[in-house]
Write an enzyme that holds these catalytic residues in place. Structure first.
Site, mmCIF file in Angstrom:
data_model
loop_
_atom_site.group_PDB
_atom_site.id
_atom_site.type_symbol
_atom_site.label_atom_id
_atom_site.label_comp_id
_atom_site.label_asym_id
_atom_site.label_seq_id
_atom_site.Cartn_x
_atom_site.Cartn_y
_atom_site.Cartn_z
ATOM 1 C CB CYS B 162 0.359 6.902 -0.250
ATOM 2 S SG CYS B 162 2.057 6.330 -0.124
ATOM 3 C CG HIS B 294 -3.446 2.796 -1.873
ATOM 4 N ND1 HIS B 294 -3.195 4.088 -2.270
ATOM 5 C CD2 HIS B 294 -2.359 2.404 -1.156
ATOM 6 C CE1 HIS B 294 -2.013 4.449 -1.814
ATOM 7 N NE2 HIS B 294 -1.477 3.458 -1.143
ATOM 8 C CD GLU B 305 -6.924 -1.099 -2.248
ATOM 9 O OE1 GLU B 305 -5.741 -1.251 -2.625
ATOM 10 O OE2 GLU B 305 -7.633 -0.125 -2.577
ATOM 11 C CE LYS B 326 -1.086 4.261 -5.859
ATOM 12 N NZ LYS B 326 -2.527 4.160 -5.509
ATOM 13 C CG HIS B 331 2.318 4.999 -5.242
ATOM 14 N ND1 HIS B 331 1.688 6.188 -4.926
ATOM 15 C CD2 HIS B 331 2.203 4.213 -4.138
ATOM 16 C CE1 HIS B 331 1.235 6.124 -3.682
ATOM 17 N NE2 HIS B 331 1.530 4.937 -3.186
ATOM 18 C CG PHE B 390 4.381 4.102 4.248
ATOM 19 C CD1 PHE B 390 3.815 2.849 4.143
ATOM 20 C CD2 PHE B 390 5.569 4.344 3.576
ATOM 21 C CE1 PHE B 390 4.415 1.844 3.392
ATOM 22 C CE2 PHE B 390 6.167 3.350 2.813
ATOM 23 C CZ PHE B 390 5.592 2.099 2.722
#
Lengths: 85, 402
Positions: B162, B294, B305, B326, B331, B390
């Site tokens: 990501c 994010h 976050e 998003k 995403h 990730f």
């Protein structure tokens, strides 16, 4: 459609030409077919005739499958079809 | 040190097939998420996504290009063409060698992989199309863009899940700043919305079956999107001298690794990346009015976050506007950071903060102003965009008005 017509139709589609514009004495260069176009043509032939074409792009001249001209490719496909039958 | 201008932008995503339509949708809080229309969708438990709709590849590409271009490559090539057109750049022989392409992607040509596996495993065929490899390789998009525009300098692909796009854009920025290149086309592209792609994500149990509601107490996971965005980054004086319209300044970049867990995020790693981006840009926390989060809509990301932003900004966090777009475009995994820079341009250039839509309940663990549901006007002279991948990889970009 016989083998000759089917091979010409496949090559014509790859070369973005009309089948009527394809002559048996034409080479790949005459057709404007690059190496990717050639492997795509061979893939299409394998799919259309359900056979395996012995061709290695590393040494096209040494392969059993003659790609020097349209006529040679037709003959090679005809032979593969006969061998399978 | 050389400065870096953004002089062109292009995109295709679930909200629009170009930048103006995408900005309009972001401003209006349009949701691009809907029922997935892909093969075997009835065998999926997750059946929603932000797909690029009304897309006809034959309107953009000839037969030979379609044979060679996976969907993710097509999206990148379309976006790059828009960005180049807007920049007005003409690439001569000398500039070609000083220009490159750096794109992010996570899955590369995943639909090509999916289709080929289907034909050999499910359909029992013994041969695949000869272009499977050049279609599926992760650098196919970057290479296609370099060929379309004759860019002969540094060209490669970054794959960091990501964070791919943010890493790509951050490196492209550094290349221009350090003198390695004068022009870089950069951003990212993703097209994972195929049966195998969704199945893999389903397995992780982090996907929502009903919608993307970042920072909302009712959030229950992420929703995948697809598409691309590509920007022209250009050495500042080069852009000024040719009279280019500078959209914004690419001001800074920070990246860190959590070095902890392969999937769980860490507030510490994220906070260090945010602080690093501010420091790199020479910006103080008070200078930042907007952060494109994010904000995946997973329980873990959004909580962590918010914690990271609170730590990095201190008291300045109270005045910060934070939104996750998003909720609208989904995403885009390796392409997401690139599309999210468009929301930053909207904030910097038009003073409009794109909202976090789908917000229906406050979460005490997300105590920031997340601009719920409706866009807001604000004066923004600098902003950040976060990406946390990730693998514990964090990448944050900082932009400033031109």
């Amino acid at each position: 459609m016989d083998t000759r017509e089917r091979v010409i139709a496949i090559i014509a589609e790859q070369a973005l030409l009309e089948p009527s514009d394809i002559r048996e004495d034409m080479s790949l260069a005459d057709l404007g077919l690059d190496s990717l176009g050639l492997v795509e043509s061979i893939f299409a032939i394998e799919e259309a005739f359900d056979l395996r074409v012995p061709f290695n792009a590393n040494e096209p001249q040494a392969s059993e499958f003659d790609v020097s001209t349209v006529g040679a490719m037709i003959k090679a496909v005809e032979r593969l079809v006969m061998e399978r039958a | 040190m050389r400065r870096v201008a953004i002089t062109g932008a292009g995109t295709i995503n679930a909200l629009g097939h170009d930048v103006p339509s995408t900005l309009q949708a972001l401003r209006n809080g349009v949701c691009g998420i809907g029922p997935l229309t892909i093969r075997d969708a009835d065998r999926l438990s997750v059946r929603i996504g932000a797909q690029v709709k009304h897309y006809d590849e034959t309107a953009h590409f000839g037969r030979q290009q379609i044979a060679l271009y996976d969907r993710f490559t097509q999206f990148a090539v379309i976006s790059a063409a828009q960005a180049m057109k807007q920049s007005g750049l003409s690439i001569d022989e000398e500039l070609a060698c000083r220009s490159g392409v750096l794109l992010g992607t996570s899955g590369g040509g995943l639909s090509t992989v999916d289709d080929s596996y289907r034909s050999v495993y499910e359909e029992g065929k013994n041969r695949v199309h000869p272009f499977v490899v050049p279609r599926l390789m992760a650098n196919a998009a970057a290479s296609a863009v370099s060929m379309e525009h004759g860019l002969q300098g540094p060209v490669f692909t970054v794959s960091s899940a990501c964070a791919s796009s943010n890493h790509a854009m951050g490196l492209a920025f550094q290349m221009i700043r350090s003198g390695m290149a004068d022009v870089m086309l950069t951003g990212g592209s993703e097209a994972m919305l195929c049966f195998g792609g969704i199945k893999a994500w389903e397995g992780l149990r982090v996907m929502s079956e009903d919608g993307c509601r970042p920072f909302s107490a009712t959030r229950n996971g992420m929703v995948e999107g697809e598409g691309a965005a590509v920007f022209v980054l250009e050495e500042w004086n080069h852009a000024v001298e040719r009279g280019a319209d500078i959209l914004a300044e690419f001001a800074g970049f920070g990246m860190t690794a959590d070095a902890k867990d392969i999937v769980l995020p860490s507030a510490d790693g994220a906070q260090r990346a945010i602080s690093a981006a501010l420091a790199d840009a020479g910006l103080a926390a008070e200078d930042i009015a907007y952060v494109n989060a994010h904000g995946t809509g997973t329980t873990a990301n959004d909580r962590v976050e918010c914690l990271a932003l609170a730590k990095a900004f201190g008291p300045a966090a109270d005045h910060l506007l934070v939104s996750s777009t998003k909720s609208m475009h989904g995403h885009l995994i390796g392409g997401t950071g690139a599309v999210e820079v468009l929301a930053c341009l909207l904030a910097l250039r038009e003073g409009v903060i794109a909202p976090t839509i789908g917000f229906d309940a406050t979460d005490p663990e997300c105590p920031l102003d997340v601009v719920p549901n409706i866009a807001r006007e604000a004066k923004v002279t600098a902003c950040l965009s976060n990406a946390f991948a990730f693998g514990g990889l964090n990448a944050v970009v900082a932009l400033r008005t031109a």
